[in-house]
Design a protein around this motif. Sequence first.
Motif, PDB file in Angstrom:
ATOM      1  N   THR A 387     122.060  17.728 -18.385  1.00  0.00           N
ATOM      2  CA  THR A 387     121.111  17.810 -19.500  1.00  0.00           C
ATOM      3  C   THR A 387     119.854  17.008 -19.177  1.00  0.00           C
ATOM      4  O   THR A 387     119.782  16.305 -18.167  1.00  0.00           O
ATOM      5  N   GLN A 388     118.872  17.096 -20.085  1.00  0.00           N
ATOM      6  CA  GLN A 388     117.538  16.573 -19.783  1.00  0.00           C
ATOM      7  C   GLN A 388     117.497  15.068 -19.515  1.00  0.00           C
ATOM      8  O   GLN A 388     116.658  14.590 -18.750  1.00  0.00           O
ATOM      9  N   ASP A 389     118.391  14.288 -20.114  1.00  0.00           N
ATOM     10  CA  ASP A 389     118.372  12.837 -19.929  1.00  0.00           C
ATOM     11  C   ASP A 389     118.642  12.457 -18.478  1.00  0.00           C
ATOM     12  O   ASP A 389     118.166  11.430 -17.996  1.00  0.00           O
ATOM     13  N   ILE A 390     119.418  13.279 -17.771  1.00  0.00           N
ATOM     14  CA  ILE A 390     119.714  13.041 -16.352  1.00  0.00           C
ATOM     15  C   ILE A 390     118.752  13.837 -15.471  1.00  0.00           C
ATOM     16  O   ILE A 390     118.248  13.328 -14.462  1.00  0.00           O
ATOM     17  N   ALA A 391     118.474  15.074 -15.851  1.00  0.00           N
ATOM     18  CA  ALA A 391     117.633  15.961 -15.033  1.00  0.00           C
ATOM     19  C   ALA A 391     116.247  15.384 -14.793  1.00  0.00           C
ATOM     20  O   ALA A 391     115.668  15.560 -13.705  1.00  0.00           O
ATOM     21  N   ARG A 392     115.690  14.674 -15.762  1.00  0.00           N
ATOM     22  CA  ARG A 392     114.327  14.150 -15.601  1.00  0.00           C
ATOM     23  C   ARG A 392     114.241  13.104 -14.495  1.00  0.00           C
ATOM     24  O   ARG A 392     113.186  12.901 -13.894  1.00  0.00           O
ATOM     25  N   HIS A 393     115.363  12.428 -14.205  1.00  0.00           N
ATOM     26  CA  HIS A 393     115.378  11.447 -13.120  1.00  0.00           C
ATOM     27  C   HIS A 393     115.618  12.107 -11.769  1.00  0.00           C
ATOM     28  O   HIS A 393     115.326  11.524 -10.725  1.00  0.00           O
ATOM     29  N   LEU A 394     116.158  13.320 -11.784  1.00  0.00           N
ATOM     30  CA  LEU A 394     116.457  14.027 -10.549  1.00  0.00           C
ATOM     31  C   LEU A 394     115.372  15.031 -10.174  1.00  0.00           C
ATOM     32  O   LEU A 394     115.382  15.572  -9.061  1.00  0.00           O
ATOM     33  N   GLY A 395     114.477  15.291 -11.113  1.00  0.00           N
ATOM     34  CA  GLY A 395     113.411  16.253 -10.852  1.00  0.00           C
ATOM     35  C   GLY A 395     113.903  17.684 -10.786  1.00  0.00           C
ATOM     36  O   GLY A 395     113.366  18.501 -10.028  1.00  0.00           O
ATOM     37  N   ILE A 396     114.948  17.991 -11.586  1.00  0.00           N
ATOM     38  CA  ILE A 396     115.507  19.339 -11.596  1.00  0.00           C
ATOM     39  C   ILE A 396     115.438  19.914 -13.006  1.00  0.00           C
ATOM     40  O   ILE A 396     115.209  19.185 -13.973  1.00  0.00           O
ATOM     41  N   LYS A 397     115.661  21.207 -13.108  1.00  0.00           N
ATOM     42  CA  LYS A 397     115.627  21.862 -14.406  1.00  0.00           C
ATOM     43  C   LYS A 397     116.875  21.494 -15.209  1.00  0.00           C
ATOM     44  O   LYS A 397     118.000  21.614 -14.710  1.00  0.00           O
ATOM     45  N   PRO A 398     116.713  21.055 -16.456  1.00  0.00           N
ATOM     46  CA  PRO A 398     117.878  20.660 -17.251  1.00  0.00           C
ATOM     47  C   PRO A 398     118.572  21.850 -17.890  1.00  0.00           C
ATOM     48  O   PRO A 398     117.976  22.906 -18.108  1.00  0.00           O
ATOM     49  N   LEU A 399     119.839  21.651 -18.197  1.00  0.00           N
ATOM     50  CA  LEU A 399     120.580  22.581 -19.034  1.00  0.00           C
ATOM     51  C   LEU A 399     120.447  22.156 -20.487  1.00  0.00           C
ATOM     52  O   LEU A 399     120.270  20.980 -20.793  1.00  0.00           O
TER      53      LEU A 399
END
Length: 419
Positions: A387-399
């Motif tokens: 989800t976005q809380d983790i994806a934003r740190h990885l630079g990937i598209k969130p679910l």
Amino acid sequence: MEEYKFEKIRPPEEGKFIEVKDGKLVVPDNPIVPYIEGDGIGPEVIGAARRIVDAAVEVAYGSKRRVVWWKVYAGIEAEPVYGTMLPQDTLNAIKAAKVALKGPMTTPIGSGWRSVNVALRQLLDLYANIRPVKYIKGIPAPHKYADKVDIVIFRENTEDVYAGIEWKYDSPEAEKVREFLKREFNIELRPDTGIGLKPISRFATRRIMRKALEWAIKYGRKRVTVMHKGNIMKYTEGYFKIWAFELAKEEFGDKVVFEEELQGAEVPEGKILVNDRIADNMFNQIITRPWDYDIIVTPNLNGDYLSDAAAALVGGLGVAPGANVGDYVGMFEPIHGSAPKYAGKNVANPTAATLSAAMMLDHIGWSEAAELVRKAIEETIASGKVTQDIARHLGIKPLTTTEFTEAVIENVKRLGGKG
């Protein structure tokens, strides 16, 4: 079995209540489990957790077992239904069912109603706040040794600051206490001093230590550390350590060994090491030497600070589950708050709520389903589906919340050979 009355809700007819017989939970194949959605993102994360649990139970046990969910009310949602934040119906439902899944609820700061979260724990005598903190591969964590963190924090839930004995600085009560301290003990406080009392009892200390040692034995944990500030607060936190050690020696003497007895020697095979650390040093230790700590037992306020700090080591509160447990009753809830700015946007991370539900499955003895939940979440996150809380740190598209839930359910089925 004790009978409970309900005003505006009724237990589902297709389920049965868990009972206690001979000091143990007796769990039917269709247990009734009350759930409180909470507010903010609560309905979304609890809804996701329920779906994942249902899938795991079906995969693990087929048609033999299922959870019968029962919606009950607390917090903001309860107000229009009952005219109160914490109706007796909800307390009775949890007492009758012995377990509950609970979402986050907002507590105003400085004004407004007192915490419903705290009231639930105290009125149900859920004296052990249990917070496992373990790294999940794939989560960006700020800590060098994140993968070494595997700690369970046992925080006493009924005393210390949760006892709530305090008086506002300009209240008549505070003035009386200041006058009493001056008259009887020659202790003078400034006239603008707010006052709080910090009660810690032998009874409450012994039972939280007992719960921690029982957990250590059940789950094969090797160390139990008592965290306290007894070098300064000698008769509250100092005695928390003394009473905890006393209980360990009296009731678990054949299973434990104390650090001072070893004098640097190795822990004997089959023994649980019991030691203690001063609170400020404990924070240092979980950062610099997390592998040295396993179960940590602490008074309330220390545990509140420590569990949030420990969660930060492995990536934050979004993945941190929690449980509030008494002798038999358990209420399971994520550590994180209600995050109202994300409510209704389908972006919240349901991991913490789902892992809390897995703890509930362990509590009722359905560990096969609980393990499926945990493994499915781990594999989903490790594969980059977040989800976005983790994806934003990885630079990937969130679910979205829904997409992440579906991905976890797919992994539950695959791991169980049903996908």
